[in-house]
Design a protein around this motif. Structure first.
Motif, PDB file in Angstrom:
ATOM      1  N   PRO A 116       0.825  -1.221   0.000  1.00  0.00           N
ATOM      2  CA  PRO A 116       0.000   0.000   0.000  1.00  0.00           C
ATOM      3  C   PRO A 116       0.854   1.264   0.000  1.00  0.00           C
ATOM      4  O   PRO A 116       1.974   1.264   0.518  1.00  0.00           O
ATOM      5  N   PRO A 117       0.317   2.353  -0.568  1.00  0.00           N
ATOM      6  CA  PRO A 117       1.032   3.635  -0.547  1.00  0.00           C
ATOM      7  C   PRO A 117       0.966   4.269   0.831  1.00  0.00           C
ATOM      8  O   PRO A 117       0.267   3.776   1.724  1.00  0.00           O
ATOM      9  N   HIS A 118       1.674   5.392   0.994  1.00  0.00           N
ATOM     10  CA  HIS A 118       1.601   6.104   2.270  1.00  0.00           C
ATOM     11  C   HIS A 118       0.215   6.719   2.476  1.00  0.00           C
ATOM     12  O   HIS A 118      -0.315   6.737   3.587  1.00  0.00           O
ATOM     13  N   ILE A 119      -0.348   7.246   1.389  1.00  0.00           N
ATOM     14  CA  ILE A 119      -1.667   7.861   1.449  1.00  0.00           C
ATOM     15  C   ILE A 119      -2.552   7.193   0.398  1.00  0.00           C
ATOM     16  O   ILE A 119      -2.193   7.151  -0.786  1.00  0.00           O
ATOM     17  N   LEU A 120      -3.698   6.664   0.832  1.00  0.00           N
ATOM     18  CA  LEU A 120      -4.636   6.009  -0.082  1.00  0.00           C
ATOM     19  C   LEU A 120      -5.939   6.790  -0.070  1.00  0.00           C
ATOM     20  O   LEU A 120      -6.525   7.033   0.985  1.00  0.00           O
ATOM     21  N   LEU A 121      -6.399   7.176  -1.265  1.00  0.00           N
ATOM     22  CA  LEU A 121      -7.628   7.951  -1.427  1.00  0.00           C
ATOM     23  C   LEU A 121      -8.708   7.031  -1.960  1.00  0.00           C
ATOM     24  O   LEU A 121      -8.528   6.393  -3.001  1.00  0.00           O
ATOM     25  N   THR A 122      -9.841   6.961  -1.273  1.00  0.00           N
ATOM     26  CA  THR A 122     -10.841   5.963  -1.645  1.00  0.00           C
ATOM     27  C   THR A 122     -12.262   6.454  -1.345  1.00  0.00           C
ATOM     28  O   THR A 122     -12.471   7.612  -0.977  1.00  0.00           O
ATOM     29  N   THR A 123     -13.227   5.569  -1.516  1.00  0.00           N
ATOM     30  CA  THR A 123     -14.644   5.847  -1.258  1.00  0.00           C
ATOM     31  C   THR A 123     -15.159   4.862  -0.197  1.00  0.00           C
ATOM     32  O   THR A 123     -14.489   3.845   0.081  1.00  0.00           O
ATOM     33  N   PRO A 124     -16.329   5.098   0.393  1.00  0.00           N
ATOM     34  CA  PRO A 124     -16.842   4.166   1.408  1.00  0.00           C
ATOM     35  C   PRO A 124     -16.988   2.740   0.888  1.00  0.00           C
ATOM     36  O   PRO A 124     -16.691   1.780   1.618  1.00  0.00           O
ATOM     37  N   GLU A 125     -17.413   2.578  -0.368  1.00  0.00           N
ATOM     38  CA  GLU A 125     -17.621   1.229  -0.918  1.00  0.00           C
ATOM     39  C   GLU A 125     -16.294   0.490  -1.060  1.00  0.00           C
ATOM     40  O   GLU A 125     -16.189  -0.696  -0.709  1.00  0.00           O
ATOM     41  N   SER A 126     -15.281   1.172  -1.571  1.00  0.00           N
ATOM     42  CA  SER A 126     -13.982   0.523  -1.752  1.00  0.00           C
ATOM     43  C   SER A 126     -13.344   0.200  -0.401  1.00  0.00           C
ATOM     44  O   SER A 126     -12.675  -0.829  -0.254  1.00  0.00           O
ATOM     45  N   LEU A 127     -13.545   1.064   0.594  1.00  0.00           N
ATOM     46  CA  LEU A 127     -13.009   0.779   1.922  1.00  0.00           C
ATOM     47  C   LEU A 127     -13.703  -0.436   2.531  1.00  0.00           C
ATOM     48  O   LEU A 127     -13.049  -1.313   3.108  1.00  0.00           O
ATOM     49  N   ALA A 128     -15.023  -0.517   2.412  1.00  0.00           N
ATOM     50  CA  ALA A 128     -15.743  -1.675   2.945  1.00  0.00           C
ATOM     51  C   ALA A 128     -15.231  -2.954   2.302  1.00  0.00           C
ATOM     52  O   ALA A 128     -15.048  -3.982   2.972  1.00  0.00           O
ATOM     53  N   LEU A 129     -14.976  -2.896   1.005  1.00  0.00           N
ATOM     54  CA  LEU A 129     -14.453  -4.067   0.302  1.00  0.00           C
ATOM     55  C   LEU A 129     -13.073  -4.443   0.831  1.00  0.00           C
ATOM     56  O   LEU A 129     -12.775  -5.630   1.045  1.00  0.00           O
ATOM     57  N   LEU A 130     -12.203  -3.467   1.077  1.00  0.00           N
ATOM     58  CA  LEU A 130     -10.864  -3.753   1.601  1.00  0.00           C
ATOM     59  C   LEU A 130     -10.933  -4.436   2.968  1.00  0.00           C
ATOM     60  O   LEU A 130     -10.135  -5.332   3.257  1.00  0.00           O
ATOM     61  N   THR A 131     -11.884  -4.016   3.812  1.00  0.00           N
ATOM     62  CA  THR A 131     -11.973  -4.625   5.146  1.00  0.00           C
ATOM     63  C   THR A 131     -12.489  -6.057   5.085  1.00  0.00           C
ATOM     64  O   THR A 131     -12.417  -6.780   6.085  1.00  0.00           O
ATOM     65  N   SER A 132     -13.006  -6.495   3.938  1.00  0.00           N
ATOM     66  CA  SER A 132     -13.567  -7.846   3.839  1.00  0.00           C
ATOM     67  C   SER A 132     -12.510  -8.909   3.543  1.00  0.00           C
ATOM     68  O   SER A 132     -12.816 -10.099   3.573  1.00  0.00           O
ATOM     69  N   TYR A 133     -11.283  -8.495   3.260  1.00  0.00           N
ATOM     70  CA  TYR A 133     -10.247  -9.474   2.908  1.00  0.00           C
ATOM     71  C   TYR A 133      -9.518  -9.982   4.146  1.00  0.00           C
ATOM     72  O   TYR A 133      -9.360  -9.266   5.146  1.00  0.00           O
ATOM     73  N   GLU A 134      -9.055 -11.226   4.037  1.00  0.00           N
ATOM     74  CA  GLU A 134      -8.349 -11.847   5.159  1.00  0.00           C
ATOM     75  C   GLU A 134      -7.064 -11.105   5.518  1.00  0.00           C
ATOM     76  O   GLU A 134      -6.610 -11.129   6.670  1.00  0.00           O
ATOM     77  N   ASP A 135      -6.451 -10.440   4.505  1.00  0.00           N
ATOM     78  CA  ASP A 135      -5.192  -9.755   4.762  1.00  0.00           C
ATOM     79  C   ASP A 135      -5.380  -8.307   5.199  1.00  0.00           C
ATOM     80  O   ASP A 135      -4.414  -7.538   5.251  1.00  0.00           O
ATOM     81  N   ALA A 136      -6.601  -7.902   5.513  1.00  0.00           N
ATOM     82  CA  ALA A 136      -6.850  -6.527   5.951  1.00  0.00           C
ATOM     83  C   ALA A 136      -5.995  -6.141   7.157  1.00  0.00           C
ATOM     84  O   ALA A 136      -5.446  -5.025   7.192  1.00  0.00           O
ATOM     85  N   PRO A 137      -5.829  -7.018   8.181  1.00  0.00           N
ATOM     86  CA  PRO A 137      -4.992  -6.627   9.322  1.00  0.00           C
ATOM     87  C   PRO A 137      -3.561  -6.271   8.907  1.00  0.00           C
ATOM     88  O   PRO A 137      -2.968  -5.338   9.467  1.00  0.00           O
TER      89      PRO A 137
END
Length: 812
Positions: A116-137
């Protein structure tokens, strides 16, 4: 005083800039758990939100994600990235910035999760999707800050509820996470602060100098506005003159269809060929991108647009905003005004163009509210449970979870701070089994509890399908529109129902062009150019705004004045005539007028409850009148009144407004109405009961509607207390039918009803007879009219008094 890192300070000095007080204050608060910054448009609030991040990373640091930026719009995220790269590159800062939205290529998304970059610009939908992955932690392990831009816009919708649940997840992964909210238009900073903060932690509120008052007034036109309608065609010459006088003008409309009509008329009047564009959400993405690029380069003199250009993107050298039609909401107007002269301490310039005579009053009320810095907003209440169900499924995609821990985590999200454990458990049971009536079907058996008490997906392969359907934005059932021919260029989208109404040769407007419908090929509407005929208007769903409660109350207070020097003469005379003939509505009272007209008895109820609530009130009043034998025949509603006509005069309107009877009537009406099925479909899609994406393929609107209607009918018959039906009623009540505003009206008015009986139409009621959208009522009025017609025919034929019933008997 907190000092900036040397590379950043040198960059400010090289540009001759001074760090604004609120920007320096954000640096001083860098370690606060949560901070809400309210700063004027053009005041550098986005840079203020990022300064602590840039300062911390200016001298280098560990790789990995440091700051997450969340925006309501993909285009805003891309714009912020461009703006952020300016100080980063010019100051030589070792910072990587990337955006991640639905438009980001899959290959880059995959790399961002691994590196991941130092700063990531996203939307609520894309963030929710990122939290759904096993590697989110692992991805979020080093996260220090979250910046939520235009937080007021997110707080008004389910996207904000989804975002706050995602932030609760991130806070669990990163306990020291700092939250920042940014906005220029917050009517209740305390409420937004509670929405943003991790409950029960506090949130600091920082309000910057609001800057100079905007230069805002009503456009002066030679012709007076019409009595009804929303096109504002009368103002085209005056608007075009303003376009000539300014570098770049944004011309805002409340609906996409109105924007299309106005652009078409403006273009026909544009004899000089000034470069003018159109921008709204139903146009092809490529066309929108070309318009945006031309705006940034200063190549367009005017852009006719909708809410697609509302938010904080810096669209080049805009020096005038024109709002066509009453703004309905002061906060939205302030947001739109801020697009002009997007600089700190530079007054924005805006003109309002009322579409009809009553909107003159609303525009003046909105102008006064802006000058008084009196913003409006409706409290949303607690977070909806369909979003909660979706979040439970998202959590399951990321791996096994403990119900107690997930419940504790969810209740740290502001919208769900008051969530009862029983409500959470019912949502968990729904996600696991589908509920009582559906638990026998494998399709909805999505979760199971392990022997150790943890919950997990019953089938790990279902994670893909859940991820494909994450989100709270409900797409309309639309079809693509393209030029006819192989490889025809796309124009945009129209609603499926509108497309179904077309026959070959019909014309309609899209993208400001008149096109001719040629046919439907592979679910694509094919068209050719046909500029010569009057078009139909494509039905773009968009958002149909209702006048806010606060703005309605301001209008009612205006009516108490003895005269109205702030209003144009024609409108002031109109109100004075109403007062002389009848009376004007007042705050805390309900004015009802009854009079005969056109052979029917008329009743006008001046509820000032907003269009949705007034429409619902019309339905409920005619139902009550039918029950009381008053033979209503139909009604029409606006933001401020409902007109009902029928065969019998209403002599005592008070019994019609019994709140318990109205609510009982609403329940009966909703039970068999398409509103409930439409609401059920939206909530069931969010909650995961209905999938719009299956195997990467999107269901058609017809397929989704059929499956949702079958489910709704099944649950209504066999499990009427099913969670999804509870959610559906809650959503219908506060959304489409807006019954809360009817309750508020009844509570505000009590028994203070002013019933004025007259012998003719009143000045304030007259425009209602010109309103479109008249709703017929089928009932006892039809029967009585039929009986009267039969009697008349018998009289004419000489059969009056003759036995007309059969004298024979059926022999069985």
């Amino acid at each position: 005083m907190v000092e900036l890192a040397r590379p950043l300070q040198d960059w400010f000095d090289a540009r001759g800039w001074v760090v604004h007080p609120h920007q320096r204050a954000m640096l001083a608060r860098a370690q606060a758990p949560a901070t809400l910054l309210v700063a004027p448009t053009g005041g550098g609030k986005t840079l203020a939100g990022f300064l602590p991040t840039l300062d911390a990373l200016a001298s280098g640091g560990p790789d990995g994600l440091h700051t997450l930026y969340v925006s309501p719009l993909k285009a805003l995220a891309a714009d912020i990235r461009r703006n952020l790269l300016i100080p980063i590159e010019e100051a030589g800062l070792p910072i990587r910035v990337e955006d991640r939205t639905g438009d980001t290529p899959a290959s880059r998304k995959k790399r961002q999760r691994a590196d991941p970059p130092h700063i990531l610009l996203t939307t609520p939908e894309s963030l929710a999707l990122l939290t759904s992955y096993e590697d989110a932690p692992r991805m979020f392990a080093g996260l220090k800050r979250v910046v939520v831009d235009e937080i007021h816009a997110l707080a008004e919708s389910k996207r904000g509820d989804q975002l706050m649940l995602a932030l609760a997840r991130l806070q669990t992964l990163c306990p020291d996470l700092r939250r920042v909210g940014l906005s220029a238009t917050v009517e209740d900073p305390g409420a937004i602060a509670r929405f943003l903060a991790r409950h029960p932690d506090p949130c600091e509120i920082l309000e910057a100098d609001p800057g100079p008052d905007p230069d805002i007034s009503m456009l002066v036109t030679e012709q007076a506005p019409p009595w009804s309608g929303g096109g504002a065609a009368y103002a085209i010459p005056a608007v075009l003159e303003q376009v000539r006088r300014h570098r770049t003008t944004l011309i805002f409309h409340n609906t996409r269809a109105q924007a299309e009509i106005f652009f078409h008329n403006l273009w026909l009047a544009n004899e000089e060929g000034l470069p003018i564009g159109i921008h709204h959400g139903s146009l092809d993405r490529g066309q929108r991108a070309r318009v945006e690029a031309a705006m940034v380069q200063g190549e367009l003199r005017a852009i006719v647009c909708t809410g697609s250009l509302d938010l904080g993107i810096d669209w080049g050298d805009v020096d005038l905003v024109i709002q066509v039609g009453a703004p309905k909401n002061v906060k939205r107007l302030v947001q739109r005004i801020g697009r002009a002269n997007h600089r700190y301490n530079a007054p924005s310039k805006a003109l309002l163009v009322p579409a009809n005579r009553f909107e003159v009053i609303e525009c003046v009320a909105a102008l006064e509210a802006v000058r008084a810095r009196d913003l409006d907003g409706e409290p949303r209440g607690r977070g909806p449970r369909d979003v909660l169900c979706q979040h439970i499924l998202i959590a399951a995609c990321a791996g096994p979870f403990a119900a107690d821990a997930l419940y504790a985590e969810m209740t740290t999200a502001g919208p769900y701070a008051g969530l009862a454990r029983a409500e959470f458990d019912s949502c968990l049971d729904f996600c696991a089994t589908g509920g009582y009536a559906l638990r026998a079907y494998d399709q909805w058996q999505r979760l199971k509890q392990r022997p150790d008490g943890l919950w997990q997906l019953r089938d790990p392969r279902s994670a893909t399908r859940i991820r494909q359907n994450i989100g709270t934005i409900q797409d309309t059932d639309t079809l693509k529109v393209r030029w006819r021919g192989r490889g025809g260029a796309p124009l945009g989208e129209v609603e499926e129902g509108f497309a179904a109404s077309l026959t070959k040769g019909d014309t309609f407007l899209i993208g400001g062009q008149i096109v001719r419908y040629e046919g439907l090929r592979e679910m694509v509407v094919e068209v050719t150019r046909d500029p010569g005929r009057k078009p139909k208007i494509a039905t773009f769903l968009g958002t149909k705004f209702a006048t806010s409660t606060q703005l309605s109350q301001r209008i009612l207070r205006m009516f108490r004045q003895q005269d109205w020097p702030e209003l144009p003469r024609h409108t002031a005379d109109w109100l004075a005539l109403q007062r002389a003939v009848s009376r004007l509505p007042e705050p805390g009272r309900l004015l009802i007028e009854t009079f005969p007209h056109d052979g029917r008895q008329q009743m006008v109820v001046y509820g000032f409850a907003g269009r949705n609530a007034q429409q619902t009130l019309g339905l409920l009043l005619t139902k009550r009148m039918e029950e009381m034998g008053l033979a209503p025949m139909g009604f029409v509603a606006t933001d401020y009144a409902v007109l009902v006509w029928g065969l019998d005069a209403v002599t005592d309107p008070a019994p019609l407004f019994d709140l318990d009877a109205l609510e009982a009537g609403l329940d009966t009406w909703l039970a068999g109405n398409a509103v409930m099925k439409r609401t059920f479909r939206a909530s069931a899609t969010i909650a995961g009961l209905i999938e719009r994406q299956v195997g990467g393929q999107r269901k058609t609107g017809r397929q989704a509607t059929m499956s949702s209607d079958i489910l709704y009918d099944t649950l209504a018959k066999y499990d009427p207390d099913h969670l999804m039906l509870q959610i559906t009623r809650e959503e219908a009540m506060r959304g489409l039918v807006d019954f809360a505003r009817i309750r508020e009206m009844c509570a505000r008015v009590g028994d203070r009803i002013d019933h004025v009986r007259l012998d003719r139409v009143t000045p304030l009621a007259a425009p209602l007879f010109l309103e479109p959208g008249r709703v017929p009522v089928r009932g006892m009025a039809d029967e009585r009219l039929m009986e009267e017609e039969v009697t008349r025919l018998l009289d004419e034929s000489g059969l009056a008094g003759v036995e007309t019933k059969p004298t024979w008997r059926v022999p069985f």
